[in-house]
Design an enzyme around this catalytic site. Structure first.
Site, short mmCIF file in Angstrom:
data_model
loop_
_atom_site.label_atom_id
_atom_site.label_comp_id
_atom_site.label_asym_id
_atom_site.label_seq_id
_atom_site.Cartn_x
_atom_site.Cartn_y
_atom_site.Cartn_z
N HIS A 22 -11.65 -13.43 -1.38
CA HIS A 22 -12.73 -13.08 -0.15
C HIS A 22 -12.84 -11.43 0.17
CE1 HIS A 22 -13.08 -12.08 4.29
NE2 HIS A 22 -14.23 -12.70 3.58
N ASP A 30 -28.85 -3.06 -13.49
CA ASP A 30 -30.05 -3.14 -14.19
C ASP A 30 -29.85 -2.41 -15.60
OD1 ASP A 30 -30.49 -0.51 -13.90
OD2 ASP A 30 -31.69 -0.80 -12.21
N ASP A 66 -20.12 -13.20 1.97
CA ASP A 66 -19.28 -13.05 2.96
C ASP A 66 -19.99 -13.13 4.27
OD1 ASP A 66 -17.07 -12.10 4.63
OD2 ASP A 66 -16.50 -10.33 3.21
N MET A 76 -29.42 -0.69 -4.10
CA MET A 76 -29.59 0.86 -4.37
C MET A 76 -30.81 1.11 -3.73
SD MET A 76 -29.33 2.90 -7.85
CE MET A 76 -27.76 2.82 -8.30
N TYR A 116 -23.34 4.14 -6.28
CA TYR A 116 -22.32 4.29 -7.71
C TYR A 116 -20.85 4.18 -7.10
CZ TYR A 116 -26.30 5.85 -10.34
OH TYR A 116 -27.49 5.80 -10.95
N TYR A 134 -34.29 0.16 -9.75
CA TYR A 134 -33.75 0.14 -8.65
C TYR A 134 -33.39 -1.65 -8.58
CZ TYR A 134 -34.38 4.99 -7.38
OH TYR A 134 -34.15 6.21 -7.24
N ASN A 136 -30.49 -2.99 -9.24
CA ASN A 136 -29.13 -3.42 -9.01
C ASN A 136 -28.77 -4.00 -7.75
OD1 ASN A 136 -28.57 -1.41 -11.35
ND2 ASN A 136 -29.21 0.05 -10.05
#
Length: 144
Positions: A22, A30, A66, A76, A116, A134, A136
């Protein structure tokens, strides 16, 4: 072979998803993401030749998001002054809505360099061959 397991999920990735607890996070990166350098302290799983949407959909068939946080999905953020379009995000919203009742409201954005830093503390990073920029996405695992 197993029944009802999306075939895009490799044995290594299945094992990793099962090991996660959890609030652990996994990044689906990418093709431009520096997965190996960001993943020095976590597992890096290669999924070259696959795109992020297919993996996101397959992972969310097994991994609950979650419910104890407002935004268990992080994208991102596009850098100011960067002339980048992110149509793939609409696809992500559709996929997340398919798997989580919060839909698009479960998605947040994180500034590029903060993303990052967060990725460095993830449980795992999946390095894909996704060509969209973009693209990710970071997922925070919930409770089954």
């Amino acid at each position: 072979m197993l029944k009802n397991i999306p075939p895009i999920l490799s044995p290594e990735l299945l094992k990793t998803l099962c090991e996660m607890g959890h609030s652990d996070r996994i990044v689906i990166a990418d093709g431009n993401f520096p997965a190996e350098s960001m993943g020095k302290n976590c597992k890096v799983i290669r999924a070259d030749g696959h795109g992020v949407p297919e993996l996101l959909d397959a992972i969310l068939t097994l991994l609950p998001l979650d419910t104890y946080v407002d935004k268990p999905v992080s994208l991102m953020q596009v850098m100011a002054g960067d002339d980048a379009e992110t149509p793939i995000w609409e696809e992500y919203k559709r996929i997340i809505t398919k798997h989580d009742p919060r839909g698009a409201s479960a998605i947040g954005e994180i500034e590029r360099f903060a993303f990052y830093e967060e990725a460095k503390t993830a449980y795992a990073i999946i390095a894909t061959g996704e060509k969209a920029v973009y693209a990710n996405v970071m997922l925070q695992k919930g409770v089954v």
